[in-house]
Write a protein that holds these residues in place. Structure first.
Motif, PDB file in Angstrom:
ATOM      1  N   GLU A 166       0.900  -1.234   0.071  1.00  0.00           N
ATOM      2  CA  GLU A 166       0.048   0.089   0.034  1.00  0.00           C
ATOM      3  C   GLU A 166       0.888   1.367   0.143  1.00  0.00           C
ATOM      4  N   TYR A 170       0.985   4.027  -2.978  1.00  0.00           N
ATOM      5  CA  TYR A 170       0.799   5.587  -2.953  1.00  0.00           C
ATOM      6  C   TYR A 170       1.969   6.284  -3.394  1.00  0.00           C
ATOM      7  N   HIS A 173       1.664   6.540  -7.163  1.00  0.00           N
ATOM      8  CA  HIS A 173       0.627   7.221  -7.783  1.00  0.00           C
ATOM      9  C   HIS A 173       0.715   8.680  -7.501  1.00  0.00           C
ATOM     10  N   PHE A 234      -2.193   5.867   6.182  1.00  0.00           N
ATOM     11  CA  PHE A 234      -2.573   5.451   4.876  1.00  0.00           C
ATOM     12  C   PHE A 234      -3.897   5.859   4.502  1.00  0.00           C
ATOM     13  N   TYR A 235      -4.939   5.670   5.607  1.00  0.00           N
ATOM     14  CA  TYR A 235      -6.337   5.899   5.309  1.00  0.00           C
ATOM     15  C   TYR A 235      -6.474   7.361   5.002  1.00  0.00           C
ATOM     16  N   TYR A 238      -4.547   8.213   1.566  1.00  0.00           N
ATOM     17  CA  TYR A 238      -5.445   7.740   0.209  1.00  0.00           C
ATOM     18  C   TYR A 238      -6.663   8.500   0.331  1.00  0.00           C
ATOM     19  N   SER A 239      -7.326   8.841   1.330  1.00  0.00           N
ATOM     20  CA  SER A 239      -8.570   9.678   1.164  1.00  0.00           C
ATOM     21  C   SER A 239      -8.204  10.978   0.712  1.00  0.00           C
ATOM     22  N   LEU A 243      -8.384   8.297  -3.356  1.00  0.00           N
ATOM     23  CA  LEU A 243      -8.654   6.770  -3.702  1.00  0.00           C
ATOM     24  C   LEU A 243      -9.257   5.878  -2.561  1.00  0.00           C
ATOM     25  N   TYR A 245      -9.587   3.276   0.253  1.00  0.00           N
ATOM     26  CA  TYR A 245      -8.335   2.467   1.004  1.00  0.00           C
ATOM     27  C   TYR A 245      -9.490   1.473   1.993  1.00  0.00           C
ATOM     28  N   PRO A 247      -6.606  -0.500  -1.134  1.00  0.00           N
ATOM     29  CA  PRO A 247      -7.043  -0.699  -2.364  1.00  0.00           C
ATOM     30  C   PRO A 247      -7.294  -2.319  -2.528  1.00  0.00           C
ATOM     31  N   LEU A 265      -5.187   0.528  -7.671  1.00  0.00           N
ATOM     32  CA  LEU A 265      -5.653   1.680  -7.109  1.00  0.00           C
ATOM     33  C   LEU A 265      -7.160   2.067  -7.714  1.00  0.00           C
TER      34      LEU A 265
END
Length: 630
Positions: A166, A170, A173, A234-235, A238-239, A243, A245, A247, A265
């Motif tokens: 993950e 990220y 991306h 990570f949450y 990604y938010s 994206l 989360y 993935p 993703l």
């Protein structure tokens, strides 16, 4: 007369207690105390006087501040740890009596705890968590490379592999990767996330040997906290990137060794981002749908129809809301206001506003797109996981053989879309016509070329990194500039060494005579410099004889002698003055700081000696190459 104070109950040293006393105060075991300290971030402290803090005992021990221990005493996890001990005791009794129903009921009600509140306590803001991601990612990446072992639960290894994938997704991306370095210890990476640099090291993809002298209970305590921290971080990341989360995972690709590529993703409320990569690899192929009766509907026609519908909707909304829009300002401009506290607090005048944050430039710069025009094919012997991560982080498309895992958009190096083949084996001898034709159409480079391009921020010439060639030095991009370290790319400082091409015989003889005279003059100057006292007749006489033997004129020798004597005298005075000042300054330092200062001087001297040795070695290698004509 006041009450007599007991010795050791007041003063700065009374604020510290030993680890044994702390454990007795908390009434927990040593293992639980270690776990609590790791989770809460409590570390040993150094008292002003270890002997006084330990009541006259000079035995080595660890000290903790009493406020830290009081902070641990109110932690809810302590009660959960006590409940877990009770659970183990009851489970052991039930198993011993073969009460399987009771044992099953106990197992279903096993006490658990969460660390969410501890993460919020230790990191009040999200930026604080980003600044502390280095150790967490290093621990997770290391756990992802370990094989299953009885001392490491399988669930922890699976969580490490998921979190590591993950994080790589990220970084790829958002194009956050900035530097990388291939070292003996592993691969160093550095990414920039929300203005903060995150540096971590990943091991190579080899079979890892599990050491027996490592306390994995301590490592698991760190990993337990890091998993919770990374889940929060990570949450949020990604938010913010729009994206989903976690993935989604393609189980089929994961079973076939897809690795990080098995994760996809997925934008919030949209299709997967893998469509962009497929479209780039497949070129401008138009998808067609047969409608019957000889009619064909292309994707381009669908896009035009959708765009026309969106324009009509915007026009209708604009007509409906025109009166309201005329009554309100079209855009809300930011109006700067003077700070009320700027007179008392100078730093308040530089506060960051929401308007300033909105106008910040995006992190995607030109250097993060250096591989966008290229398509790479990684040969089977090259480290696919490293190169795939680095190339995708800078916009490139990567393919690999089917034997290295599933999910590759390109499975053959003969594909016309491939521009570079990353290969790490010697040239075939003899080379066939097919290989020669391949090398005329594509660039065959070694893996170091990819990393050096990333650190340089541009595409380097491929000739120096071609297959079978000796690679240039791979320099670390993490060295601080101007620290006096050895730089292999710096020019040689040796004046006697000349890399110029050979000259004709006459010019060579003239240069030899000039060099001989220069050497004689240098020797005479060196002899004169040894005369520190011009009144010393013996020393002056020896210098004169040396100058006469070398053919130096007396007048020239006298000038050199006067200058050398003045220089030596001034140098000695300056050295004595500087030494006395340095000694006085060292006398004012404490014993601990004086030792650190001496250690720093020895370290600097050792670095300087190493720099000189490497420079001399570089000169000797260049001379050897010149003699052999390589």
């Amino acid at each position: 007369m006041g009450k007599e104070t007991k010795k050791g109950t007041k003063g700065p040293n009374s604020k510290y207690i030993t680890r044994t006393k702390a454990i007795r105060k908390l009434q927990i075991s040593l293992n639980d105390f270690r776990r609590l300290c790791i989770l809460k971030g409590i570390v040993p402290r150094e008292p002003p006087s270890r002997k006084k803090a330990n009541h006259g005992n000079s035995a080595p021990t660890s000290f903790y501040h009493i406020k830290d221990i009081a902070f641990l005493a109110h932690e809810p996890v302590i009660q959960k740890l006590r409940d877990h001990k009770i659970f183990l005791r009851r489970m052991s009794r039930a198993m011993g009596k073969q009460e399987w129903g009771r044992a099953k009921a106990l197992e279903e009600n096993r006490p658990t705890y969460k660390l969410d509140h501890i993460v919020k306590e230790r990191y009040p803001t999200f930026i604080d968590a980003i600044r502390d991601l280095d150790d967490a990612i290093c621990c997770v990446v290391l756990g992802a490379s370990l094989s299953q072992h009885r001392r490491i639960p399988k669930a922890d290894l699976e969580d490490c592999a998921r979190l590591s994938a993950e994080w790589q997704l990220y970084v790829t991306h958002t194009r956050a990767l900035k530097k990388t370095f291939l070292s003996i210890k592993g691969i160093y990476y550095q990414a920039e996330v929300m203005g903060e640099t995150v540096t971590w090291v990943a091991p190579y993809q080899f079979m890892q040997k599990i050491p027996m002298d490592v306390d994995f209970r301590v490592m698991r305590s760190f990993l337990e906290f890091y998993k919770t921290l990374l889940g929060f971080a990570f949450y949020k990341l990604y938010s913010d990137a729009g994206l989903v989360y976690p993935p989604p995972l393609d189980l089929k690709k994961d079973a076939m060794g897809g690795g990080v590529d098995a994760y996809r993703l997925q934008p919030v409320g949209g299709p997967t981002s893998s469509m962009d990569v497929d479209a780039k690899v497949n070129g401008n192929k138009k998808k067609k749908v047969d409608l019957g009766d000889g009619k064909v509907l292309t994707s381009k026609q669908v896009q035009k129809t959708i765009a026309a519908m969106e324009v009509e909707d915007e026009e209708e909304e604009g007509e409906a809301s025109a009166p309201l829009d005329d009554a309100l300002p079209s855009t809300e401009e930011f109006i700067p206001q003077p700070s009320k506290t700027s007179a008392t607090d100078p730093s308040s005048s530089n506060l960051i506003t929401l308007h300033a944050l909105a106008n910040l430039p995006t992190s995607t710069s030109r250097s993060t797109k250096i591989f966008e025009p290229y398509v790479f094919f990684i040969s089977r012997e090259s480290p696919r996981h490293i190169l795939e991560f680095v190339v995708k982080s800078f916009g490139g498309v990567v393919g690999w053989p089917i034997t290295c895992g599933s999910g590759s958009p390109i499975e053959n190096e003969d594909d016309e879309r491939v521009t570079h083949v990353i290969i790490d084996r010697p040239l075939p001898d003899p080379m066939s016509e097919v290989d020669k034709e391949r090398r005329r159409k594509k660039k065959y480079v070694q893996p170091q070329w990819v990393v050096d391009c990333v650190n340089a921020g541009k595409i380097l010439l491929e000739n120096a990194y071609a297959q079978g060639k000796t690679l240039p030095p791979h320099l670390s991009p993490f060295n601080a500039e101007g620290d006096g370290a050895y730089d292999p790319l710096a020019p040689e400082e040796d004046e006697d060494f000349n890399m110029a091409p050979p000259q004709p015989e006459e010019k060579s003889k003239k240069r030899h005579r000039r060099g001989k005279k220069a050497a004689a003059a240098a020797a005479a100057t060196a002899a004169a410099l040894q005369v520190s006292n011009p009144t010393d007749a013996d020393a002056v006489r020896k210098a004169e004889l040396e100058a006469e033997r070398l053919g130096i004129e007396p007048a020239e020798f006298d000038k050199v002698l006067e200058k050398a004597a003045a220089t030596n005298q001034g140098g000695e005075e300056g050295e004595s003055e500087g030494a006395s000042e340095e000694n006085m300054a060292k006398m004012l330092l404490s014993s601990k700081k004086r030792k650190l200062y001496n250690l720093m001087k020895r370290t600097n001297a050792r670095k300087e000696d190493e720099k000189v040795r490497l420079q001399q070695k570089k000169i000797e290698i260049a001379k050897q190459k010149k003699r052999t004509g390589v």
